[in-house]
Scaffold this active site. Structure first.
Site, short mmCIF file in Angstrom:
data_model
loop_
_atom_site.label_atom_id
_atom_site.label_comp_id
_atom_site.label_asym_id
_atom_site.label_seq_id
_atom_site.Cartn_x
_atom_site.Cartn_y
_atom_site.Cartn_z
N CYS A 139 0.83 -1.22 0.00
CA CYS A 139 0.00 0.00 0.00
C CYS A 139 0.86 1.26 0.00
CB CYS A 139 -0.92 -0.01 1.23
SG CYS A 139 -1.91 1.49 1.39
N CYS A 142 -0.31 4.08 2.26
CA CYS A 142 0.00 3.87 3.67
C CYS A 142 1.48 4.11 3.97
CB CYS A 142 -0.31 2.43 4.10
SG CYS A 142 -1.84 1.78 3.44
N ASP A 143 2.35 3.61 3.11
CA ASP A 143 3.76 3.49 3.49
C ASP A 143 4.72 4.35 2.67
OD1 ASP A 143 2.98 1.61 5.36
OD2 ASP A 143 3.21 -0.06 3.97
#
Ligand code: NDP
Length: 315
Positions: A139, A142-143
């Site tokens: 993701c 997200c990261d």
């Protein structure tokens, strides 16, 4: 056999938020939360496979994915949600009360909230289990932030891979897009986006054979499938973007789903094609896939469910 007002199937952010809301509405939900040994049906969902979560509102210092899920679970418990750490093996929604089985254990419910989530397809490498959340990610939203100023790679040639690669160029100095054949599956407009981005290098005919690093990713061993050449890309981040699969096997032939297996909910609601069965979270969302959107849709499902139960009781 035990009977419940509502059974929540799945315990990621969607299921646990639905549990918090239905518990606070005095519906004493039974949450069948999944099986700890599984990577697709684990209690807590996909956040159990991540490390730091920095974009969930209310946690300015960030919070670890598993801790966030543990706190949501505690919150649901506090208001009377009951948990069963098992995996549902069969459902029958053809008549009310609805029926749910965990092997030979039988449960019935007036209403059901489906929140079984989705899973990212993975490459199937042994090292993936060890490095997921430690340089290996599924993701970018997200990261991506963790890879500022670094060289990273994305695996895949579809729209998702290009979307992720493009997003990651905001942080990384270089993004190698590892494509297993000599063409992209992505739409033309997305292809243009990749080709026109100076920071993206498309590496054709290339597969990942192994990952380097014990507790942190240090490189990816890649092989050119045409020449057989093997080399190690010195990347600190590898994003796998080869597609997702919703966890809907249980509901085939029972709930309406799209060709790709995602459950269909009535627009703007969590209603499925069966009255009294609601769906929320990634199992019905292949667009946003965020913890916060899953939690939001879990809240919608709980409110829809509560109102539906009231309307049925009134007749
Ligand atoms: P896709 O199935 O479209 O693409 C998967 C990609 O991963 C393909 O290039 C495939 O290669 C590759 N792949 C699959 N398995 C492996 C493997 N084991 N090793 C290496 N590569 C592999 O999935 P997406 O998630 O990209 O997209 C899903 C759907 O969502 C699509 O309909 C897409 O259009 C849509 N979408 C749209 C977006 C947008 O419009 N902004 C953004 C994201 C998704 P191969 O081609 O060789 O099979």
């Amino acid at each position: 056999m035990s009977h419940h007002h509502v059974i929540v199937i799945g315990s990621g952010p969607a299921g646990l938020t639905a549990a918090i809301y239905t518990a606070r509405a005095n519906l004493a939900p039974l949450v069948i939360e999944g099986e700890p040994s599984s990577t697709s049906d684990q209690p807590g969902g996909q956040l159990m496979l991540t490390t730091e979560v920095e974009n969930f509102p209310g946690f300015p210092e960030g919070i670890m994915g598993p801790e966030l899920m543990m706190r949501m679970r505690e919150q649901a418990s506090r208001f009377g949600a009951e948990f069963l750490t098992e995996k549902v093996t069969r459902v029958d929604f053809s008549a009310r009360p609805f029926q749910v089985w965990v092997r030979d254990q039988h449960y019935t419910a007036d209403s059901i909230i489906v929140s079984t989530g989705a899973q990212s397809l993975m490459l199937g490498l042994e090292a993936e289990g060890r490095l997921l959340g430690h340089g290996l990610s599924t993701c970018a939203t997200c990261d991506g932030f963790f890879f500022r100023g670094q060289e990273i790679a994305v695996v895949g040639g579809g729209d998702s891979a290009i979307e992720e690669a493009t997003f990651l160029t905001k942080f990384a100095t270089k993004v190698s897009l590892l494509v297993r054949r000599d063409a992209l599956r992505a739409s033309k407009v997305m292809q243009e986006r990749a080709f026109n981005n100076d920071k993206i290098e498309v590496v054709w005919n290339t597969v990942v054979d192994d990952l380097v690093g014990t507790d942190k990713l240090e490189g990816a061993v890649v092989r050119n499938v045409q020449t057989g050449e093997v080399r190690t890309l010195p990347v600190t981040g590898l994003f796998v973007a080869i597609g997702h699969r919703p966890n809907t096997d249980l509901f085939k032939g029972v709930l309406d789903m799209e060709d790709n297996g995602y459950l269909i909910t009535r627009p703007g609601s969590s209603y499925t094609n069966i009255d009294g069965v609601f769906a929320c979270g990634d199992v019905q969302d292949h667009t946003y896939r965020q913890a916060i959107t899953a939690a939001g849709s879990g809240c919608m499902a709980a409110i829809d469910c509560e109102r539906w139960l009231e309307s049925v009781a009134a007749h």
